[in-house]
Design a protein around this motif. Structure first.
Motif, mmCIF file in Angstrom:
data_model
loop_
_atom_site.group_PDB
_atom_site.id
_atom_site.type_symbol
_atom_site.label_atom_id
_atom_site.label_comp_id
_atom_site.label_asym_id
_atom_site.label_seq_id
_atom_site.Cartn_x
_atom_site.Cartn_y
_atom_site.Cartn_z
ATOM 1 N N ALA A 1 0.748 -1.127 -0.062
ATOM 2 C CA ALA A 1 -0.007 -0.100 -0.200
ATOM 3 C C ALA A 1 0.913 1.334 -0.133
ATOM 4 C CB ALA A 1 -0.933 0.166 1.057
ATOM 5 N N VAL A 2 0.752 2.150 -0.941
ATOM 6 C CA VAL A 2 1.354 3.378 -1.144
ATOM 7 C C VAL A 2 0.288 4.414 -0.097
ATOM 8 C CG1 VAL A 2 2.427 5.099 -2.425
ATOM 9 C CG2 VAL A 2 2.279 2.769 -3.397
ATOM 10 N N LEU A 3 1.082 4.964 1.026
ATOM 11 C CA LEU A 3 0.283 5.581 1.810
ATOM 12 C C LEU A 3 0.118 7.111 1.587
ATOM 13 C CD1 LEU A 3 1.342 3.668 5.106
ATOM 14 C CD2 LEU A 3 -0.620 3.368 4.188
ATOM 15 N N SER A 4 -0.951 7.928 1.993
ATOM 16 C CA SER A 4 -0.720 9.335 1.603
ATOM 17 C C SER A 4 -1.530 9.956 2.823
ATOM 18 C CB SER A 4 -1.198 9.721 0.413
ATOM 19 O OG SER A 4 -2.429 9.160 -0.063
ATOM 20 N N MET A 5 -1.261 11.125 3.001
ATOM 21 C CA MET A 5 -2.332 11.887 3.812
ATOM 22 C C MET A 5 -3.597 12.433 2.867
ATOM 23 S SD MET A 5 -0.856 11.865 6.926
ATOM 24 C CE MET A 5 -2.013 12.877 7.594
ATOM 25 N N ARG B 1 5.715 -3.764 2.397
ATOM 26 C CA ARG B 1 4.280 -3.656 2.505
ATOM 27 C C ARG B 1 3.787 -2.372 2.315
ATOM 28 N NH1 ARG B 1 1.795 -7.846 4.730
ATOM 29 N NH2 ARG B 1 0.443 -7.330 3.210
ATOM 30 N N PHE B 2 4.726 -1.372 2.653
ATOM 31 C CA PHE B 2 4.216 0.003 2.583
ATOM 32 C C PHE B 2 5.086 1.048 1.832
ATOM 33 C CE2 PHE B 2 2.276 -0.555 7.016
ATOM 34 C CZ PHE B 2 1.098 -0.632 6.379
ATOM 35 N N GLY B 3 4.872 1.803 1.006
ATOM 36 C CA GLY B 3 5.413 2.957 0.405
ATOM 37 C C GLY B 3 4.695 4.253 0.648
ATOM 38 N N PHE B 4 5.028 5.256 0.289
ATOM 39 C CA PHE B 4 4.335 6.963 0.611
ATOM 40 C C PHE B 4 4.703 7.712 -0.485
ATOM 41 C CE2 PHE B 4 8.427 7.710 2.032
ATOM 42 C CZ PHE B 4 8.472 9.273 2.239
ATOM 43 N N PHE B 5 3.323 8.550 -0.430
ATOM 44 C CA PHE B 5 3.288 9.758 -1.168
ATOM 45 C C PHE B 5 3.688 10.821 -0.380
ATOM 46 C CE2 PHE B 5 0.340 7.356 -4.286
ATOM 47 C CZ PHE B 5 1.415 7.329 -5.430
ATOM 48 N N ASN C 1 5.731 12.973 6.691
ATOM 49 C CA ASN C 1 6.689 12.485 5.739
ATOM 50 C C ASN C 1 7.692 11.778 6.407
ATOM 51 O OD1 ASN C 1 5.146 13.775 3.608
ATOM 52 N ND2 ASN C 1 6.620 15.506 3.386
ATOM 53 N N GLU C 2 8.226 12.126 7.634
ATOM 54 C CA GLU C 2 9.285 11.223 8.270
ATOM 55 C C GLU C 2 8.710 9.900 8.961
ATOM 56 O OE1 GLU C 2 13.010 14.368 9.173
ATOM 57 O OE2 GLU C 2 11.316 13.861 10.882
ATOM 58 N N HIS C 3 7.285 10.326 9.362
ATOM 59 C CA HIS C 3 6.450 9.067 9.910
ATOM 60 C C HIS C 3 6.060 7.953 8.824
ATOM 61 C CE1 HIS C 3 3.584 7.369 12.810
ATOM 62 N NE2 HIS C 3 3.038 6.929 11.963
ATOM 63 N N ALA C 4 5.714 8.606 7.712
ATOM 64 C CA ALA C 4 5.530 7.758 6.590
ATOM 65 C C ALA C 4 6.941 6.996 6.170
ATOM 66 C CB ALA C 4 4.966 8.455 5.249
ATOM 67 N N ALA C 5 7.965 7.778 5.889
ATOM 68 C CA ALA C 5 9.179 6.954 5.806
ATOM 69 C C ALA C 5 9.459 5.998 6.853
ATOM 70 C CB ALA C 5 10.293 8.022 5.605
ATOM 71 N N ARG C 6 9.285 6.231 8.131
ATOM 72 C CA ARG C 6 9.421 5.107 8.855
ATOM 73 C C ARG C 6 8.857 3.959 8.881
ATOM 74 N NH1 ARG C 6 9.950 9.813 12.249
ATOM 75 N NH2 ARG C 6 8.025 9.270 13.139
ATOM 76 N N LEU C 7 7.432 4.069 8.537
ATOM 77 C CA LEU C 7 6.457 2.811 8.259
ATOM 78 C C LEU C 7 7.256 2.188 7.186
ATOM 79 C CD1 LEU C 7 2.915 4.531 8.651
ATOM 80 C CD2 LEU C 7 4.132 3.090 10.185
ATOM 81 N N ALA C 8 7.533 2.746 5.911
ATOM 82 C CA ALA C 8 7.992 2.071 4.793
ATOM 83 C C ALA C 8 9.415 1.336 5.292
ATOM 84 C CB ALA C 8 8.120 3.066 4.046
ATOM 85 N N ALA C 9 10.085 1.914 6.068
ATOM 86 C CA ALA C 9 11.521 1.375 6.415
ATOM 87 C C ALA C 9 11.340 0.105 7.347
ATOM 88 C CB ALA C 9 12.121 2.309 7.124
ATOM 89 N N ASP C 10 10.205 0.132 8.126
ATOM 90 C CA ASP C 10 9.918 -0.842 9.110
ATOM 91 C C ASP C 10 9.228 -2.099 8.200
ATOM 92 O OD1 ASP C 10 11.048 0.178 11.078
ATOM 93 O OD2 ASP C 10 8.938 1.088 11.805
#
Length: 319
Positions: free
Chosen positions: A54-58, A92-96, A79-88
């Protein structure tokens, strides 16, 4: 079943919600309440439906609540929160990344940081910022930079400034989102943004909103009535719209996708769940409808088709 790639998926954080409520977004876009979100709940929904990534976004209302400095801080925070989710959860996760528009300088700074340092898969842009739509020339430096980087742009609707009259007291996601999507994409077409940046990858949400039934009308006005006063006159509207990508988030079947296929080719369609703003039970029914319908070509499903399209658009997800 093919593991889906969800390009229209949202997250919220408690600090973000607190700041939005403090800025008077108690009922976001007219909805009763803010959704809850957690990594565990999102992964559970993904696993239940065979969603690989899932590519996450606000979502709306974005990160700018009136103060440029505060918007820069909030964009950086989410954005830093989303990047941590993607790194963890790298598979499973990417982000815009969110941008603090209308602060253009802040947006350019955040593009560089989010893409170069955080590894964002693209950026999310609201359909309007304080009533200024995306075809406005003041956003040209932002589009030029995104084009230079070939950064994927995910559009997301928000309330128009006239919602107090136009929404008729109803939640804006029901109808206003659909028309604000059409409004801003029409503005991008007619102001020549897609002509100046023909290779910029853009995802239009919710089956294109009202665009499939308005495309010919927009094209006729642009080519027959408006002459050369619009920059987009150098390329007809339908040709420009065919170059865009479209997610099928929401009640895509039985009517919206067939209408969209009169405008967009199959290789431009992407899957979207719209979770967490779409509750799990509603997302369940939308995904069941996707799985129940066969695309109008042999040997593929909507899962395999949209996943292949997403992998072409996001090479990182193919590795």
């Amino acid at each position: 079943m093919t593991g889906l790639i969800d390009v229209h998926a949202h997250f919220v954080t408690d600090p973000y919600v607190r700041q939005a409520i403090a800025a008077c977004h108690v009922h976001p876009d007219g909805m009763d309440r803010w959704p809850t979100w957690s990594v565990e709940a999102h992964l559970e929904l993904m696993d239940r439906h065979g969603i690989q990534t899932a590519v996450l976004s606000m979502s709306s209302p974005g990160v700018h609540f009136g103060d440029d400095a505060a918007a820069r801080r909030l964009a950086r925070e989410v954005n830093e929160h989303a990047a941590r989710l993607a790194a963890d959860h790298p598979e499973r996760f990417g982000f815009f990344a969110s941008l603090p528009l209308p602060d253009v300088d802040g947006a350019l700074t955040e593009i560089a940081y989010a893409v170069d340092d955080l590894g964002a898969d693209g950026v999310v842009l609201m359909t309007n910022t304080g009533g200024t739509y995306l075809g406005d020339r003041r956003w040209e430096p932002v589009f030029a930079e995104l084009d230079r980087r070939r950064t994927v742009v995910f559009l997301h609707p928000t309330s128009p400034v006239c919602w107090e009259q136009s929404a008729l007291g109803r939640p804006r996601p029901m109808v206003e989102y659909i028309f604000d999507t059409a409004r801003t994409v029409t503005d991008l077409v007619m102001s020549g943004v897609f002509v100046r940046h023909p290779d910029l990858p853009v995802i239009v949400p919710h089956c294109g909103g009202a665009l499939p039934v308005l495309a010919d009308r927009v094209n006729e006005f642009m080519t027959q009535f408006l002459g050369t006063q619009e920059a987009g006159r150098t390329s007809d509207a339908v040709a420009q719209l065919r170059r865009l990508h479209y997610d099928i988030a929401g009640p895509a079947f039985p009517r919206q996708v067939p209408a969209l296929l009169e405008l967009a080719d199959l290789d431009r369609l992407l899957f979207g769940s719209d979770y967490c703003w779409t509750p799990p039970s509603v997302a369940d029914s939308h995904i069941a409808a996707v799985d129940a319908v066969t695309p109008p070509v042999d040997g593929v499903t909507w899962r395999s088709l949209t996943t292949a399209n997403a992998r072409r658009l996001f090479p990182r997800l193919s590795r």
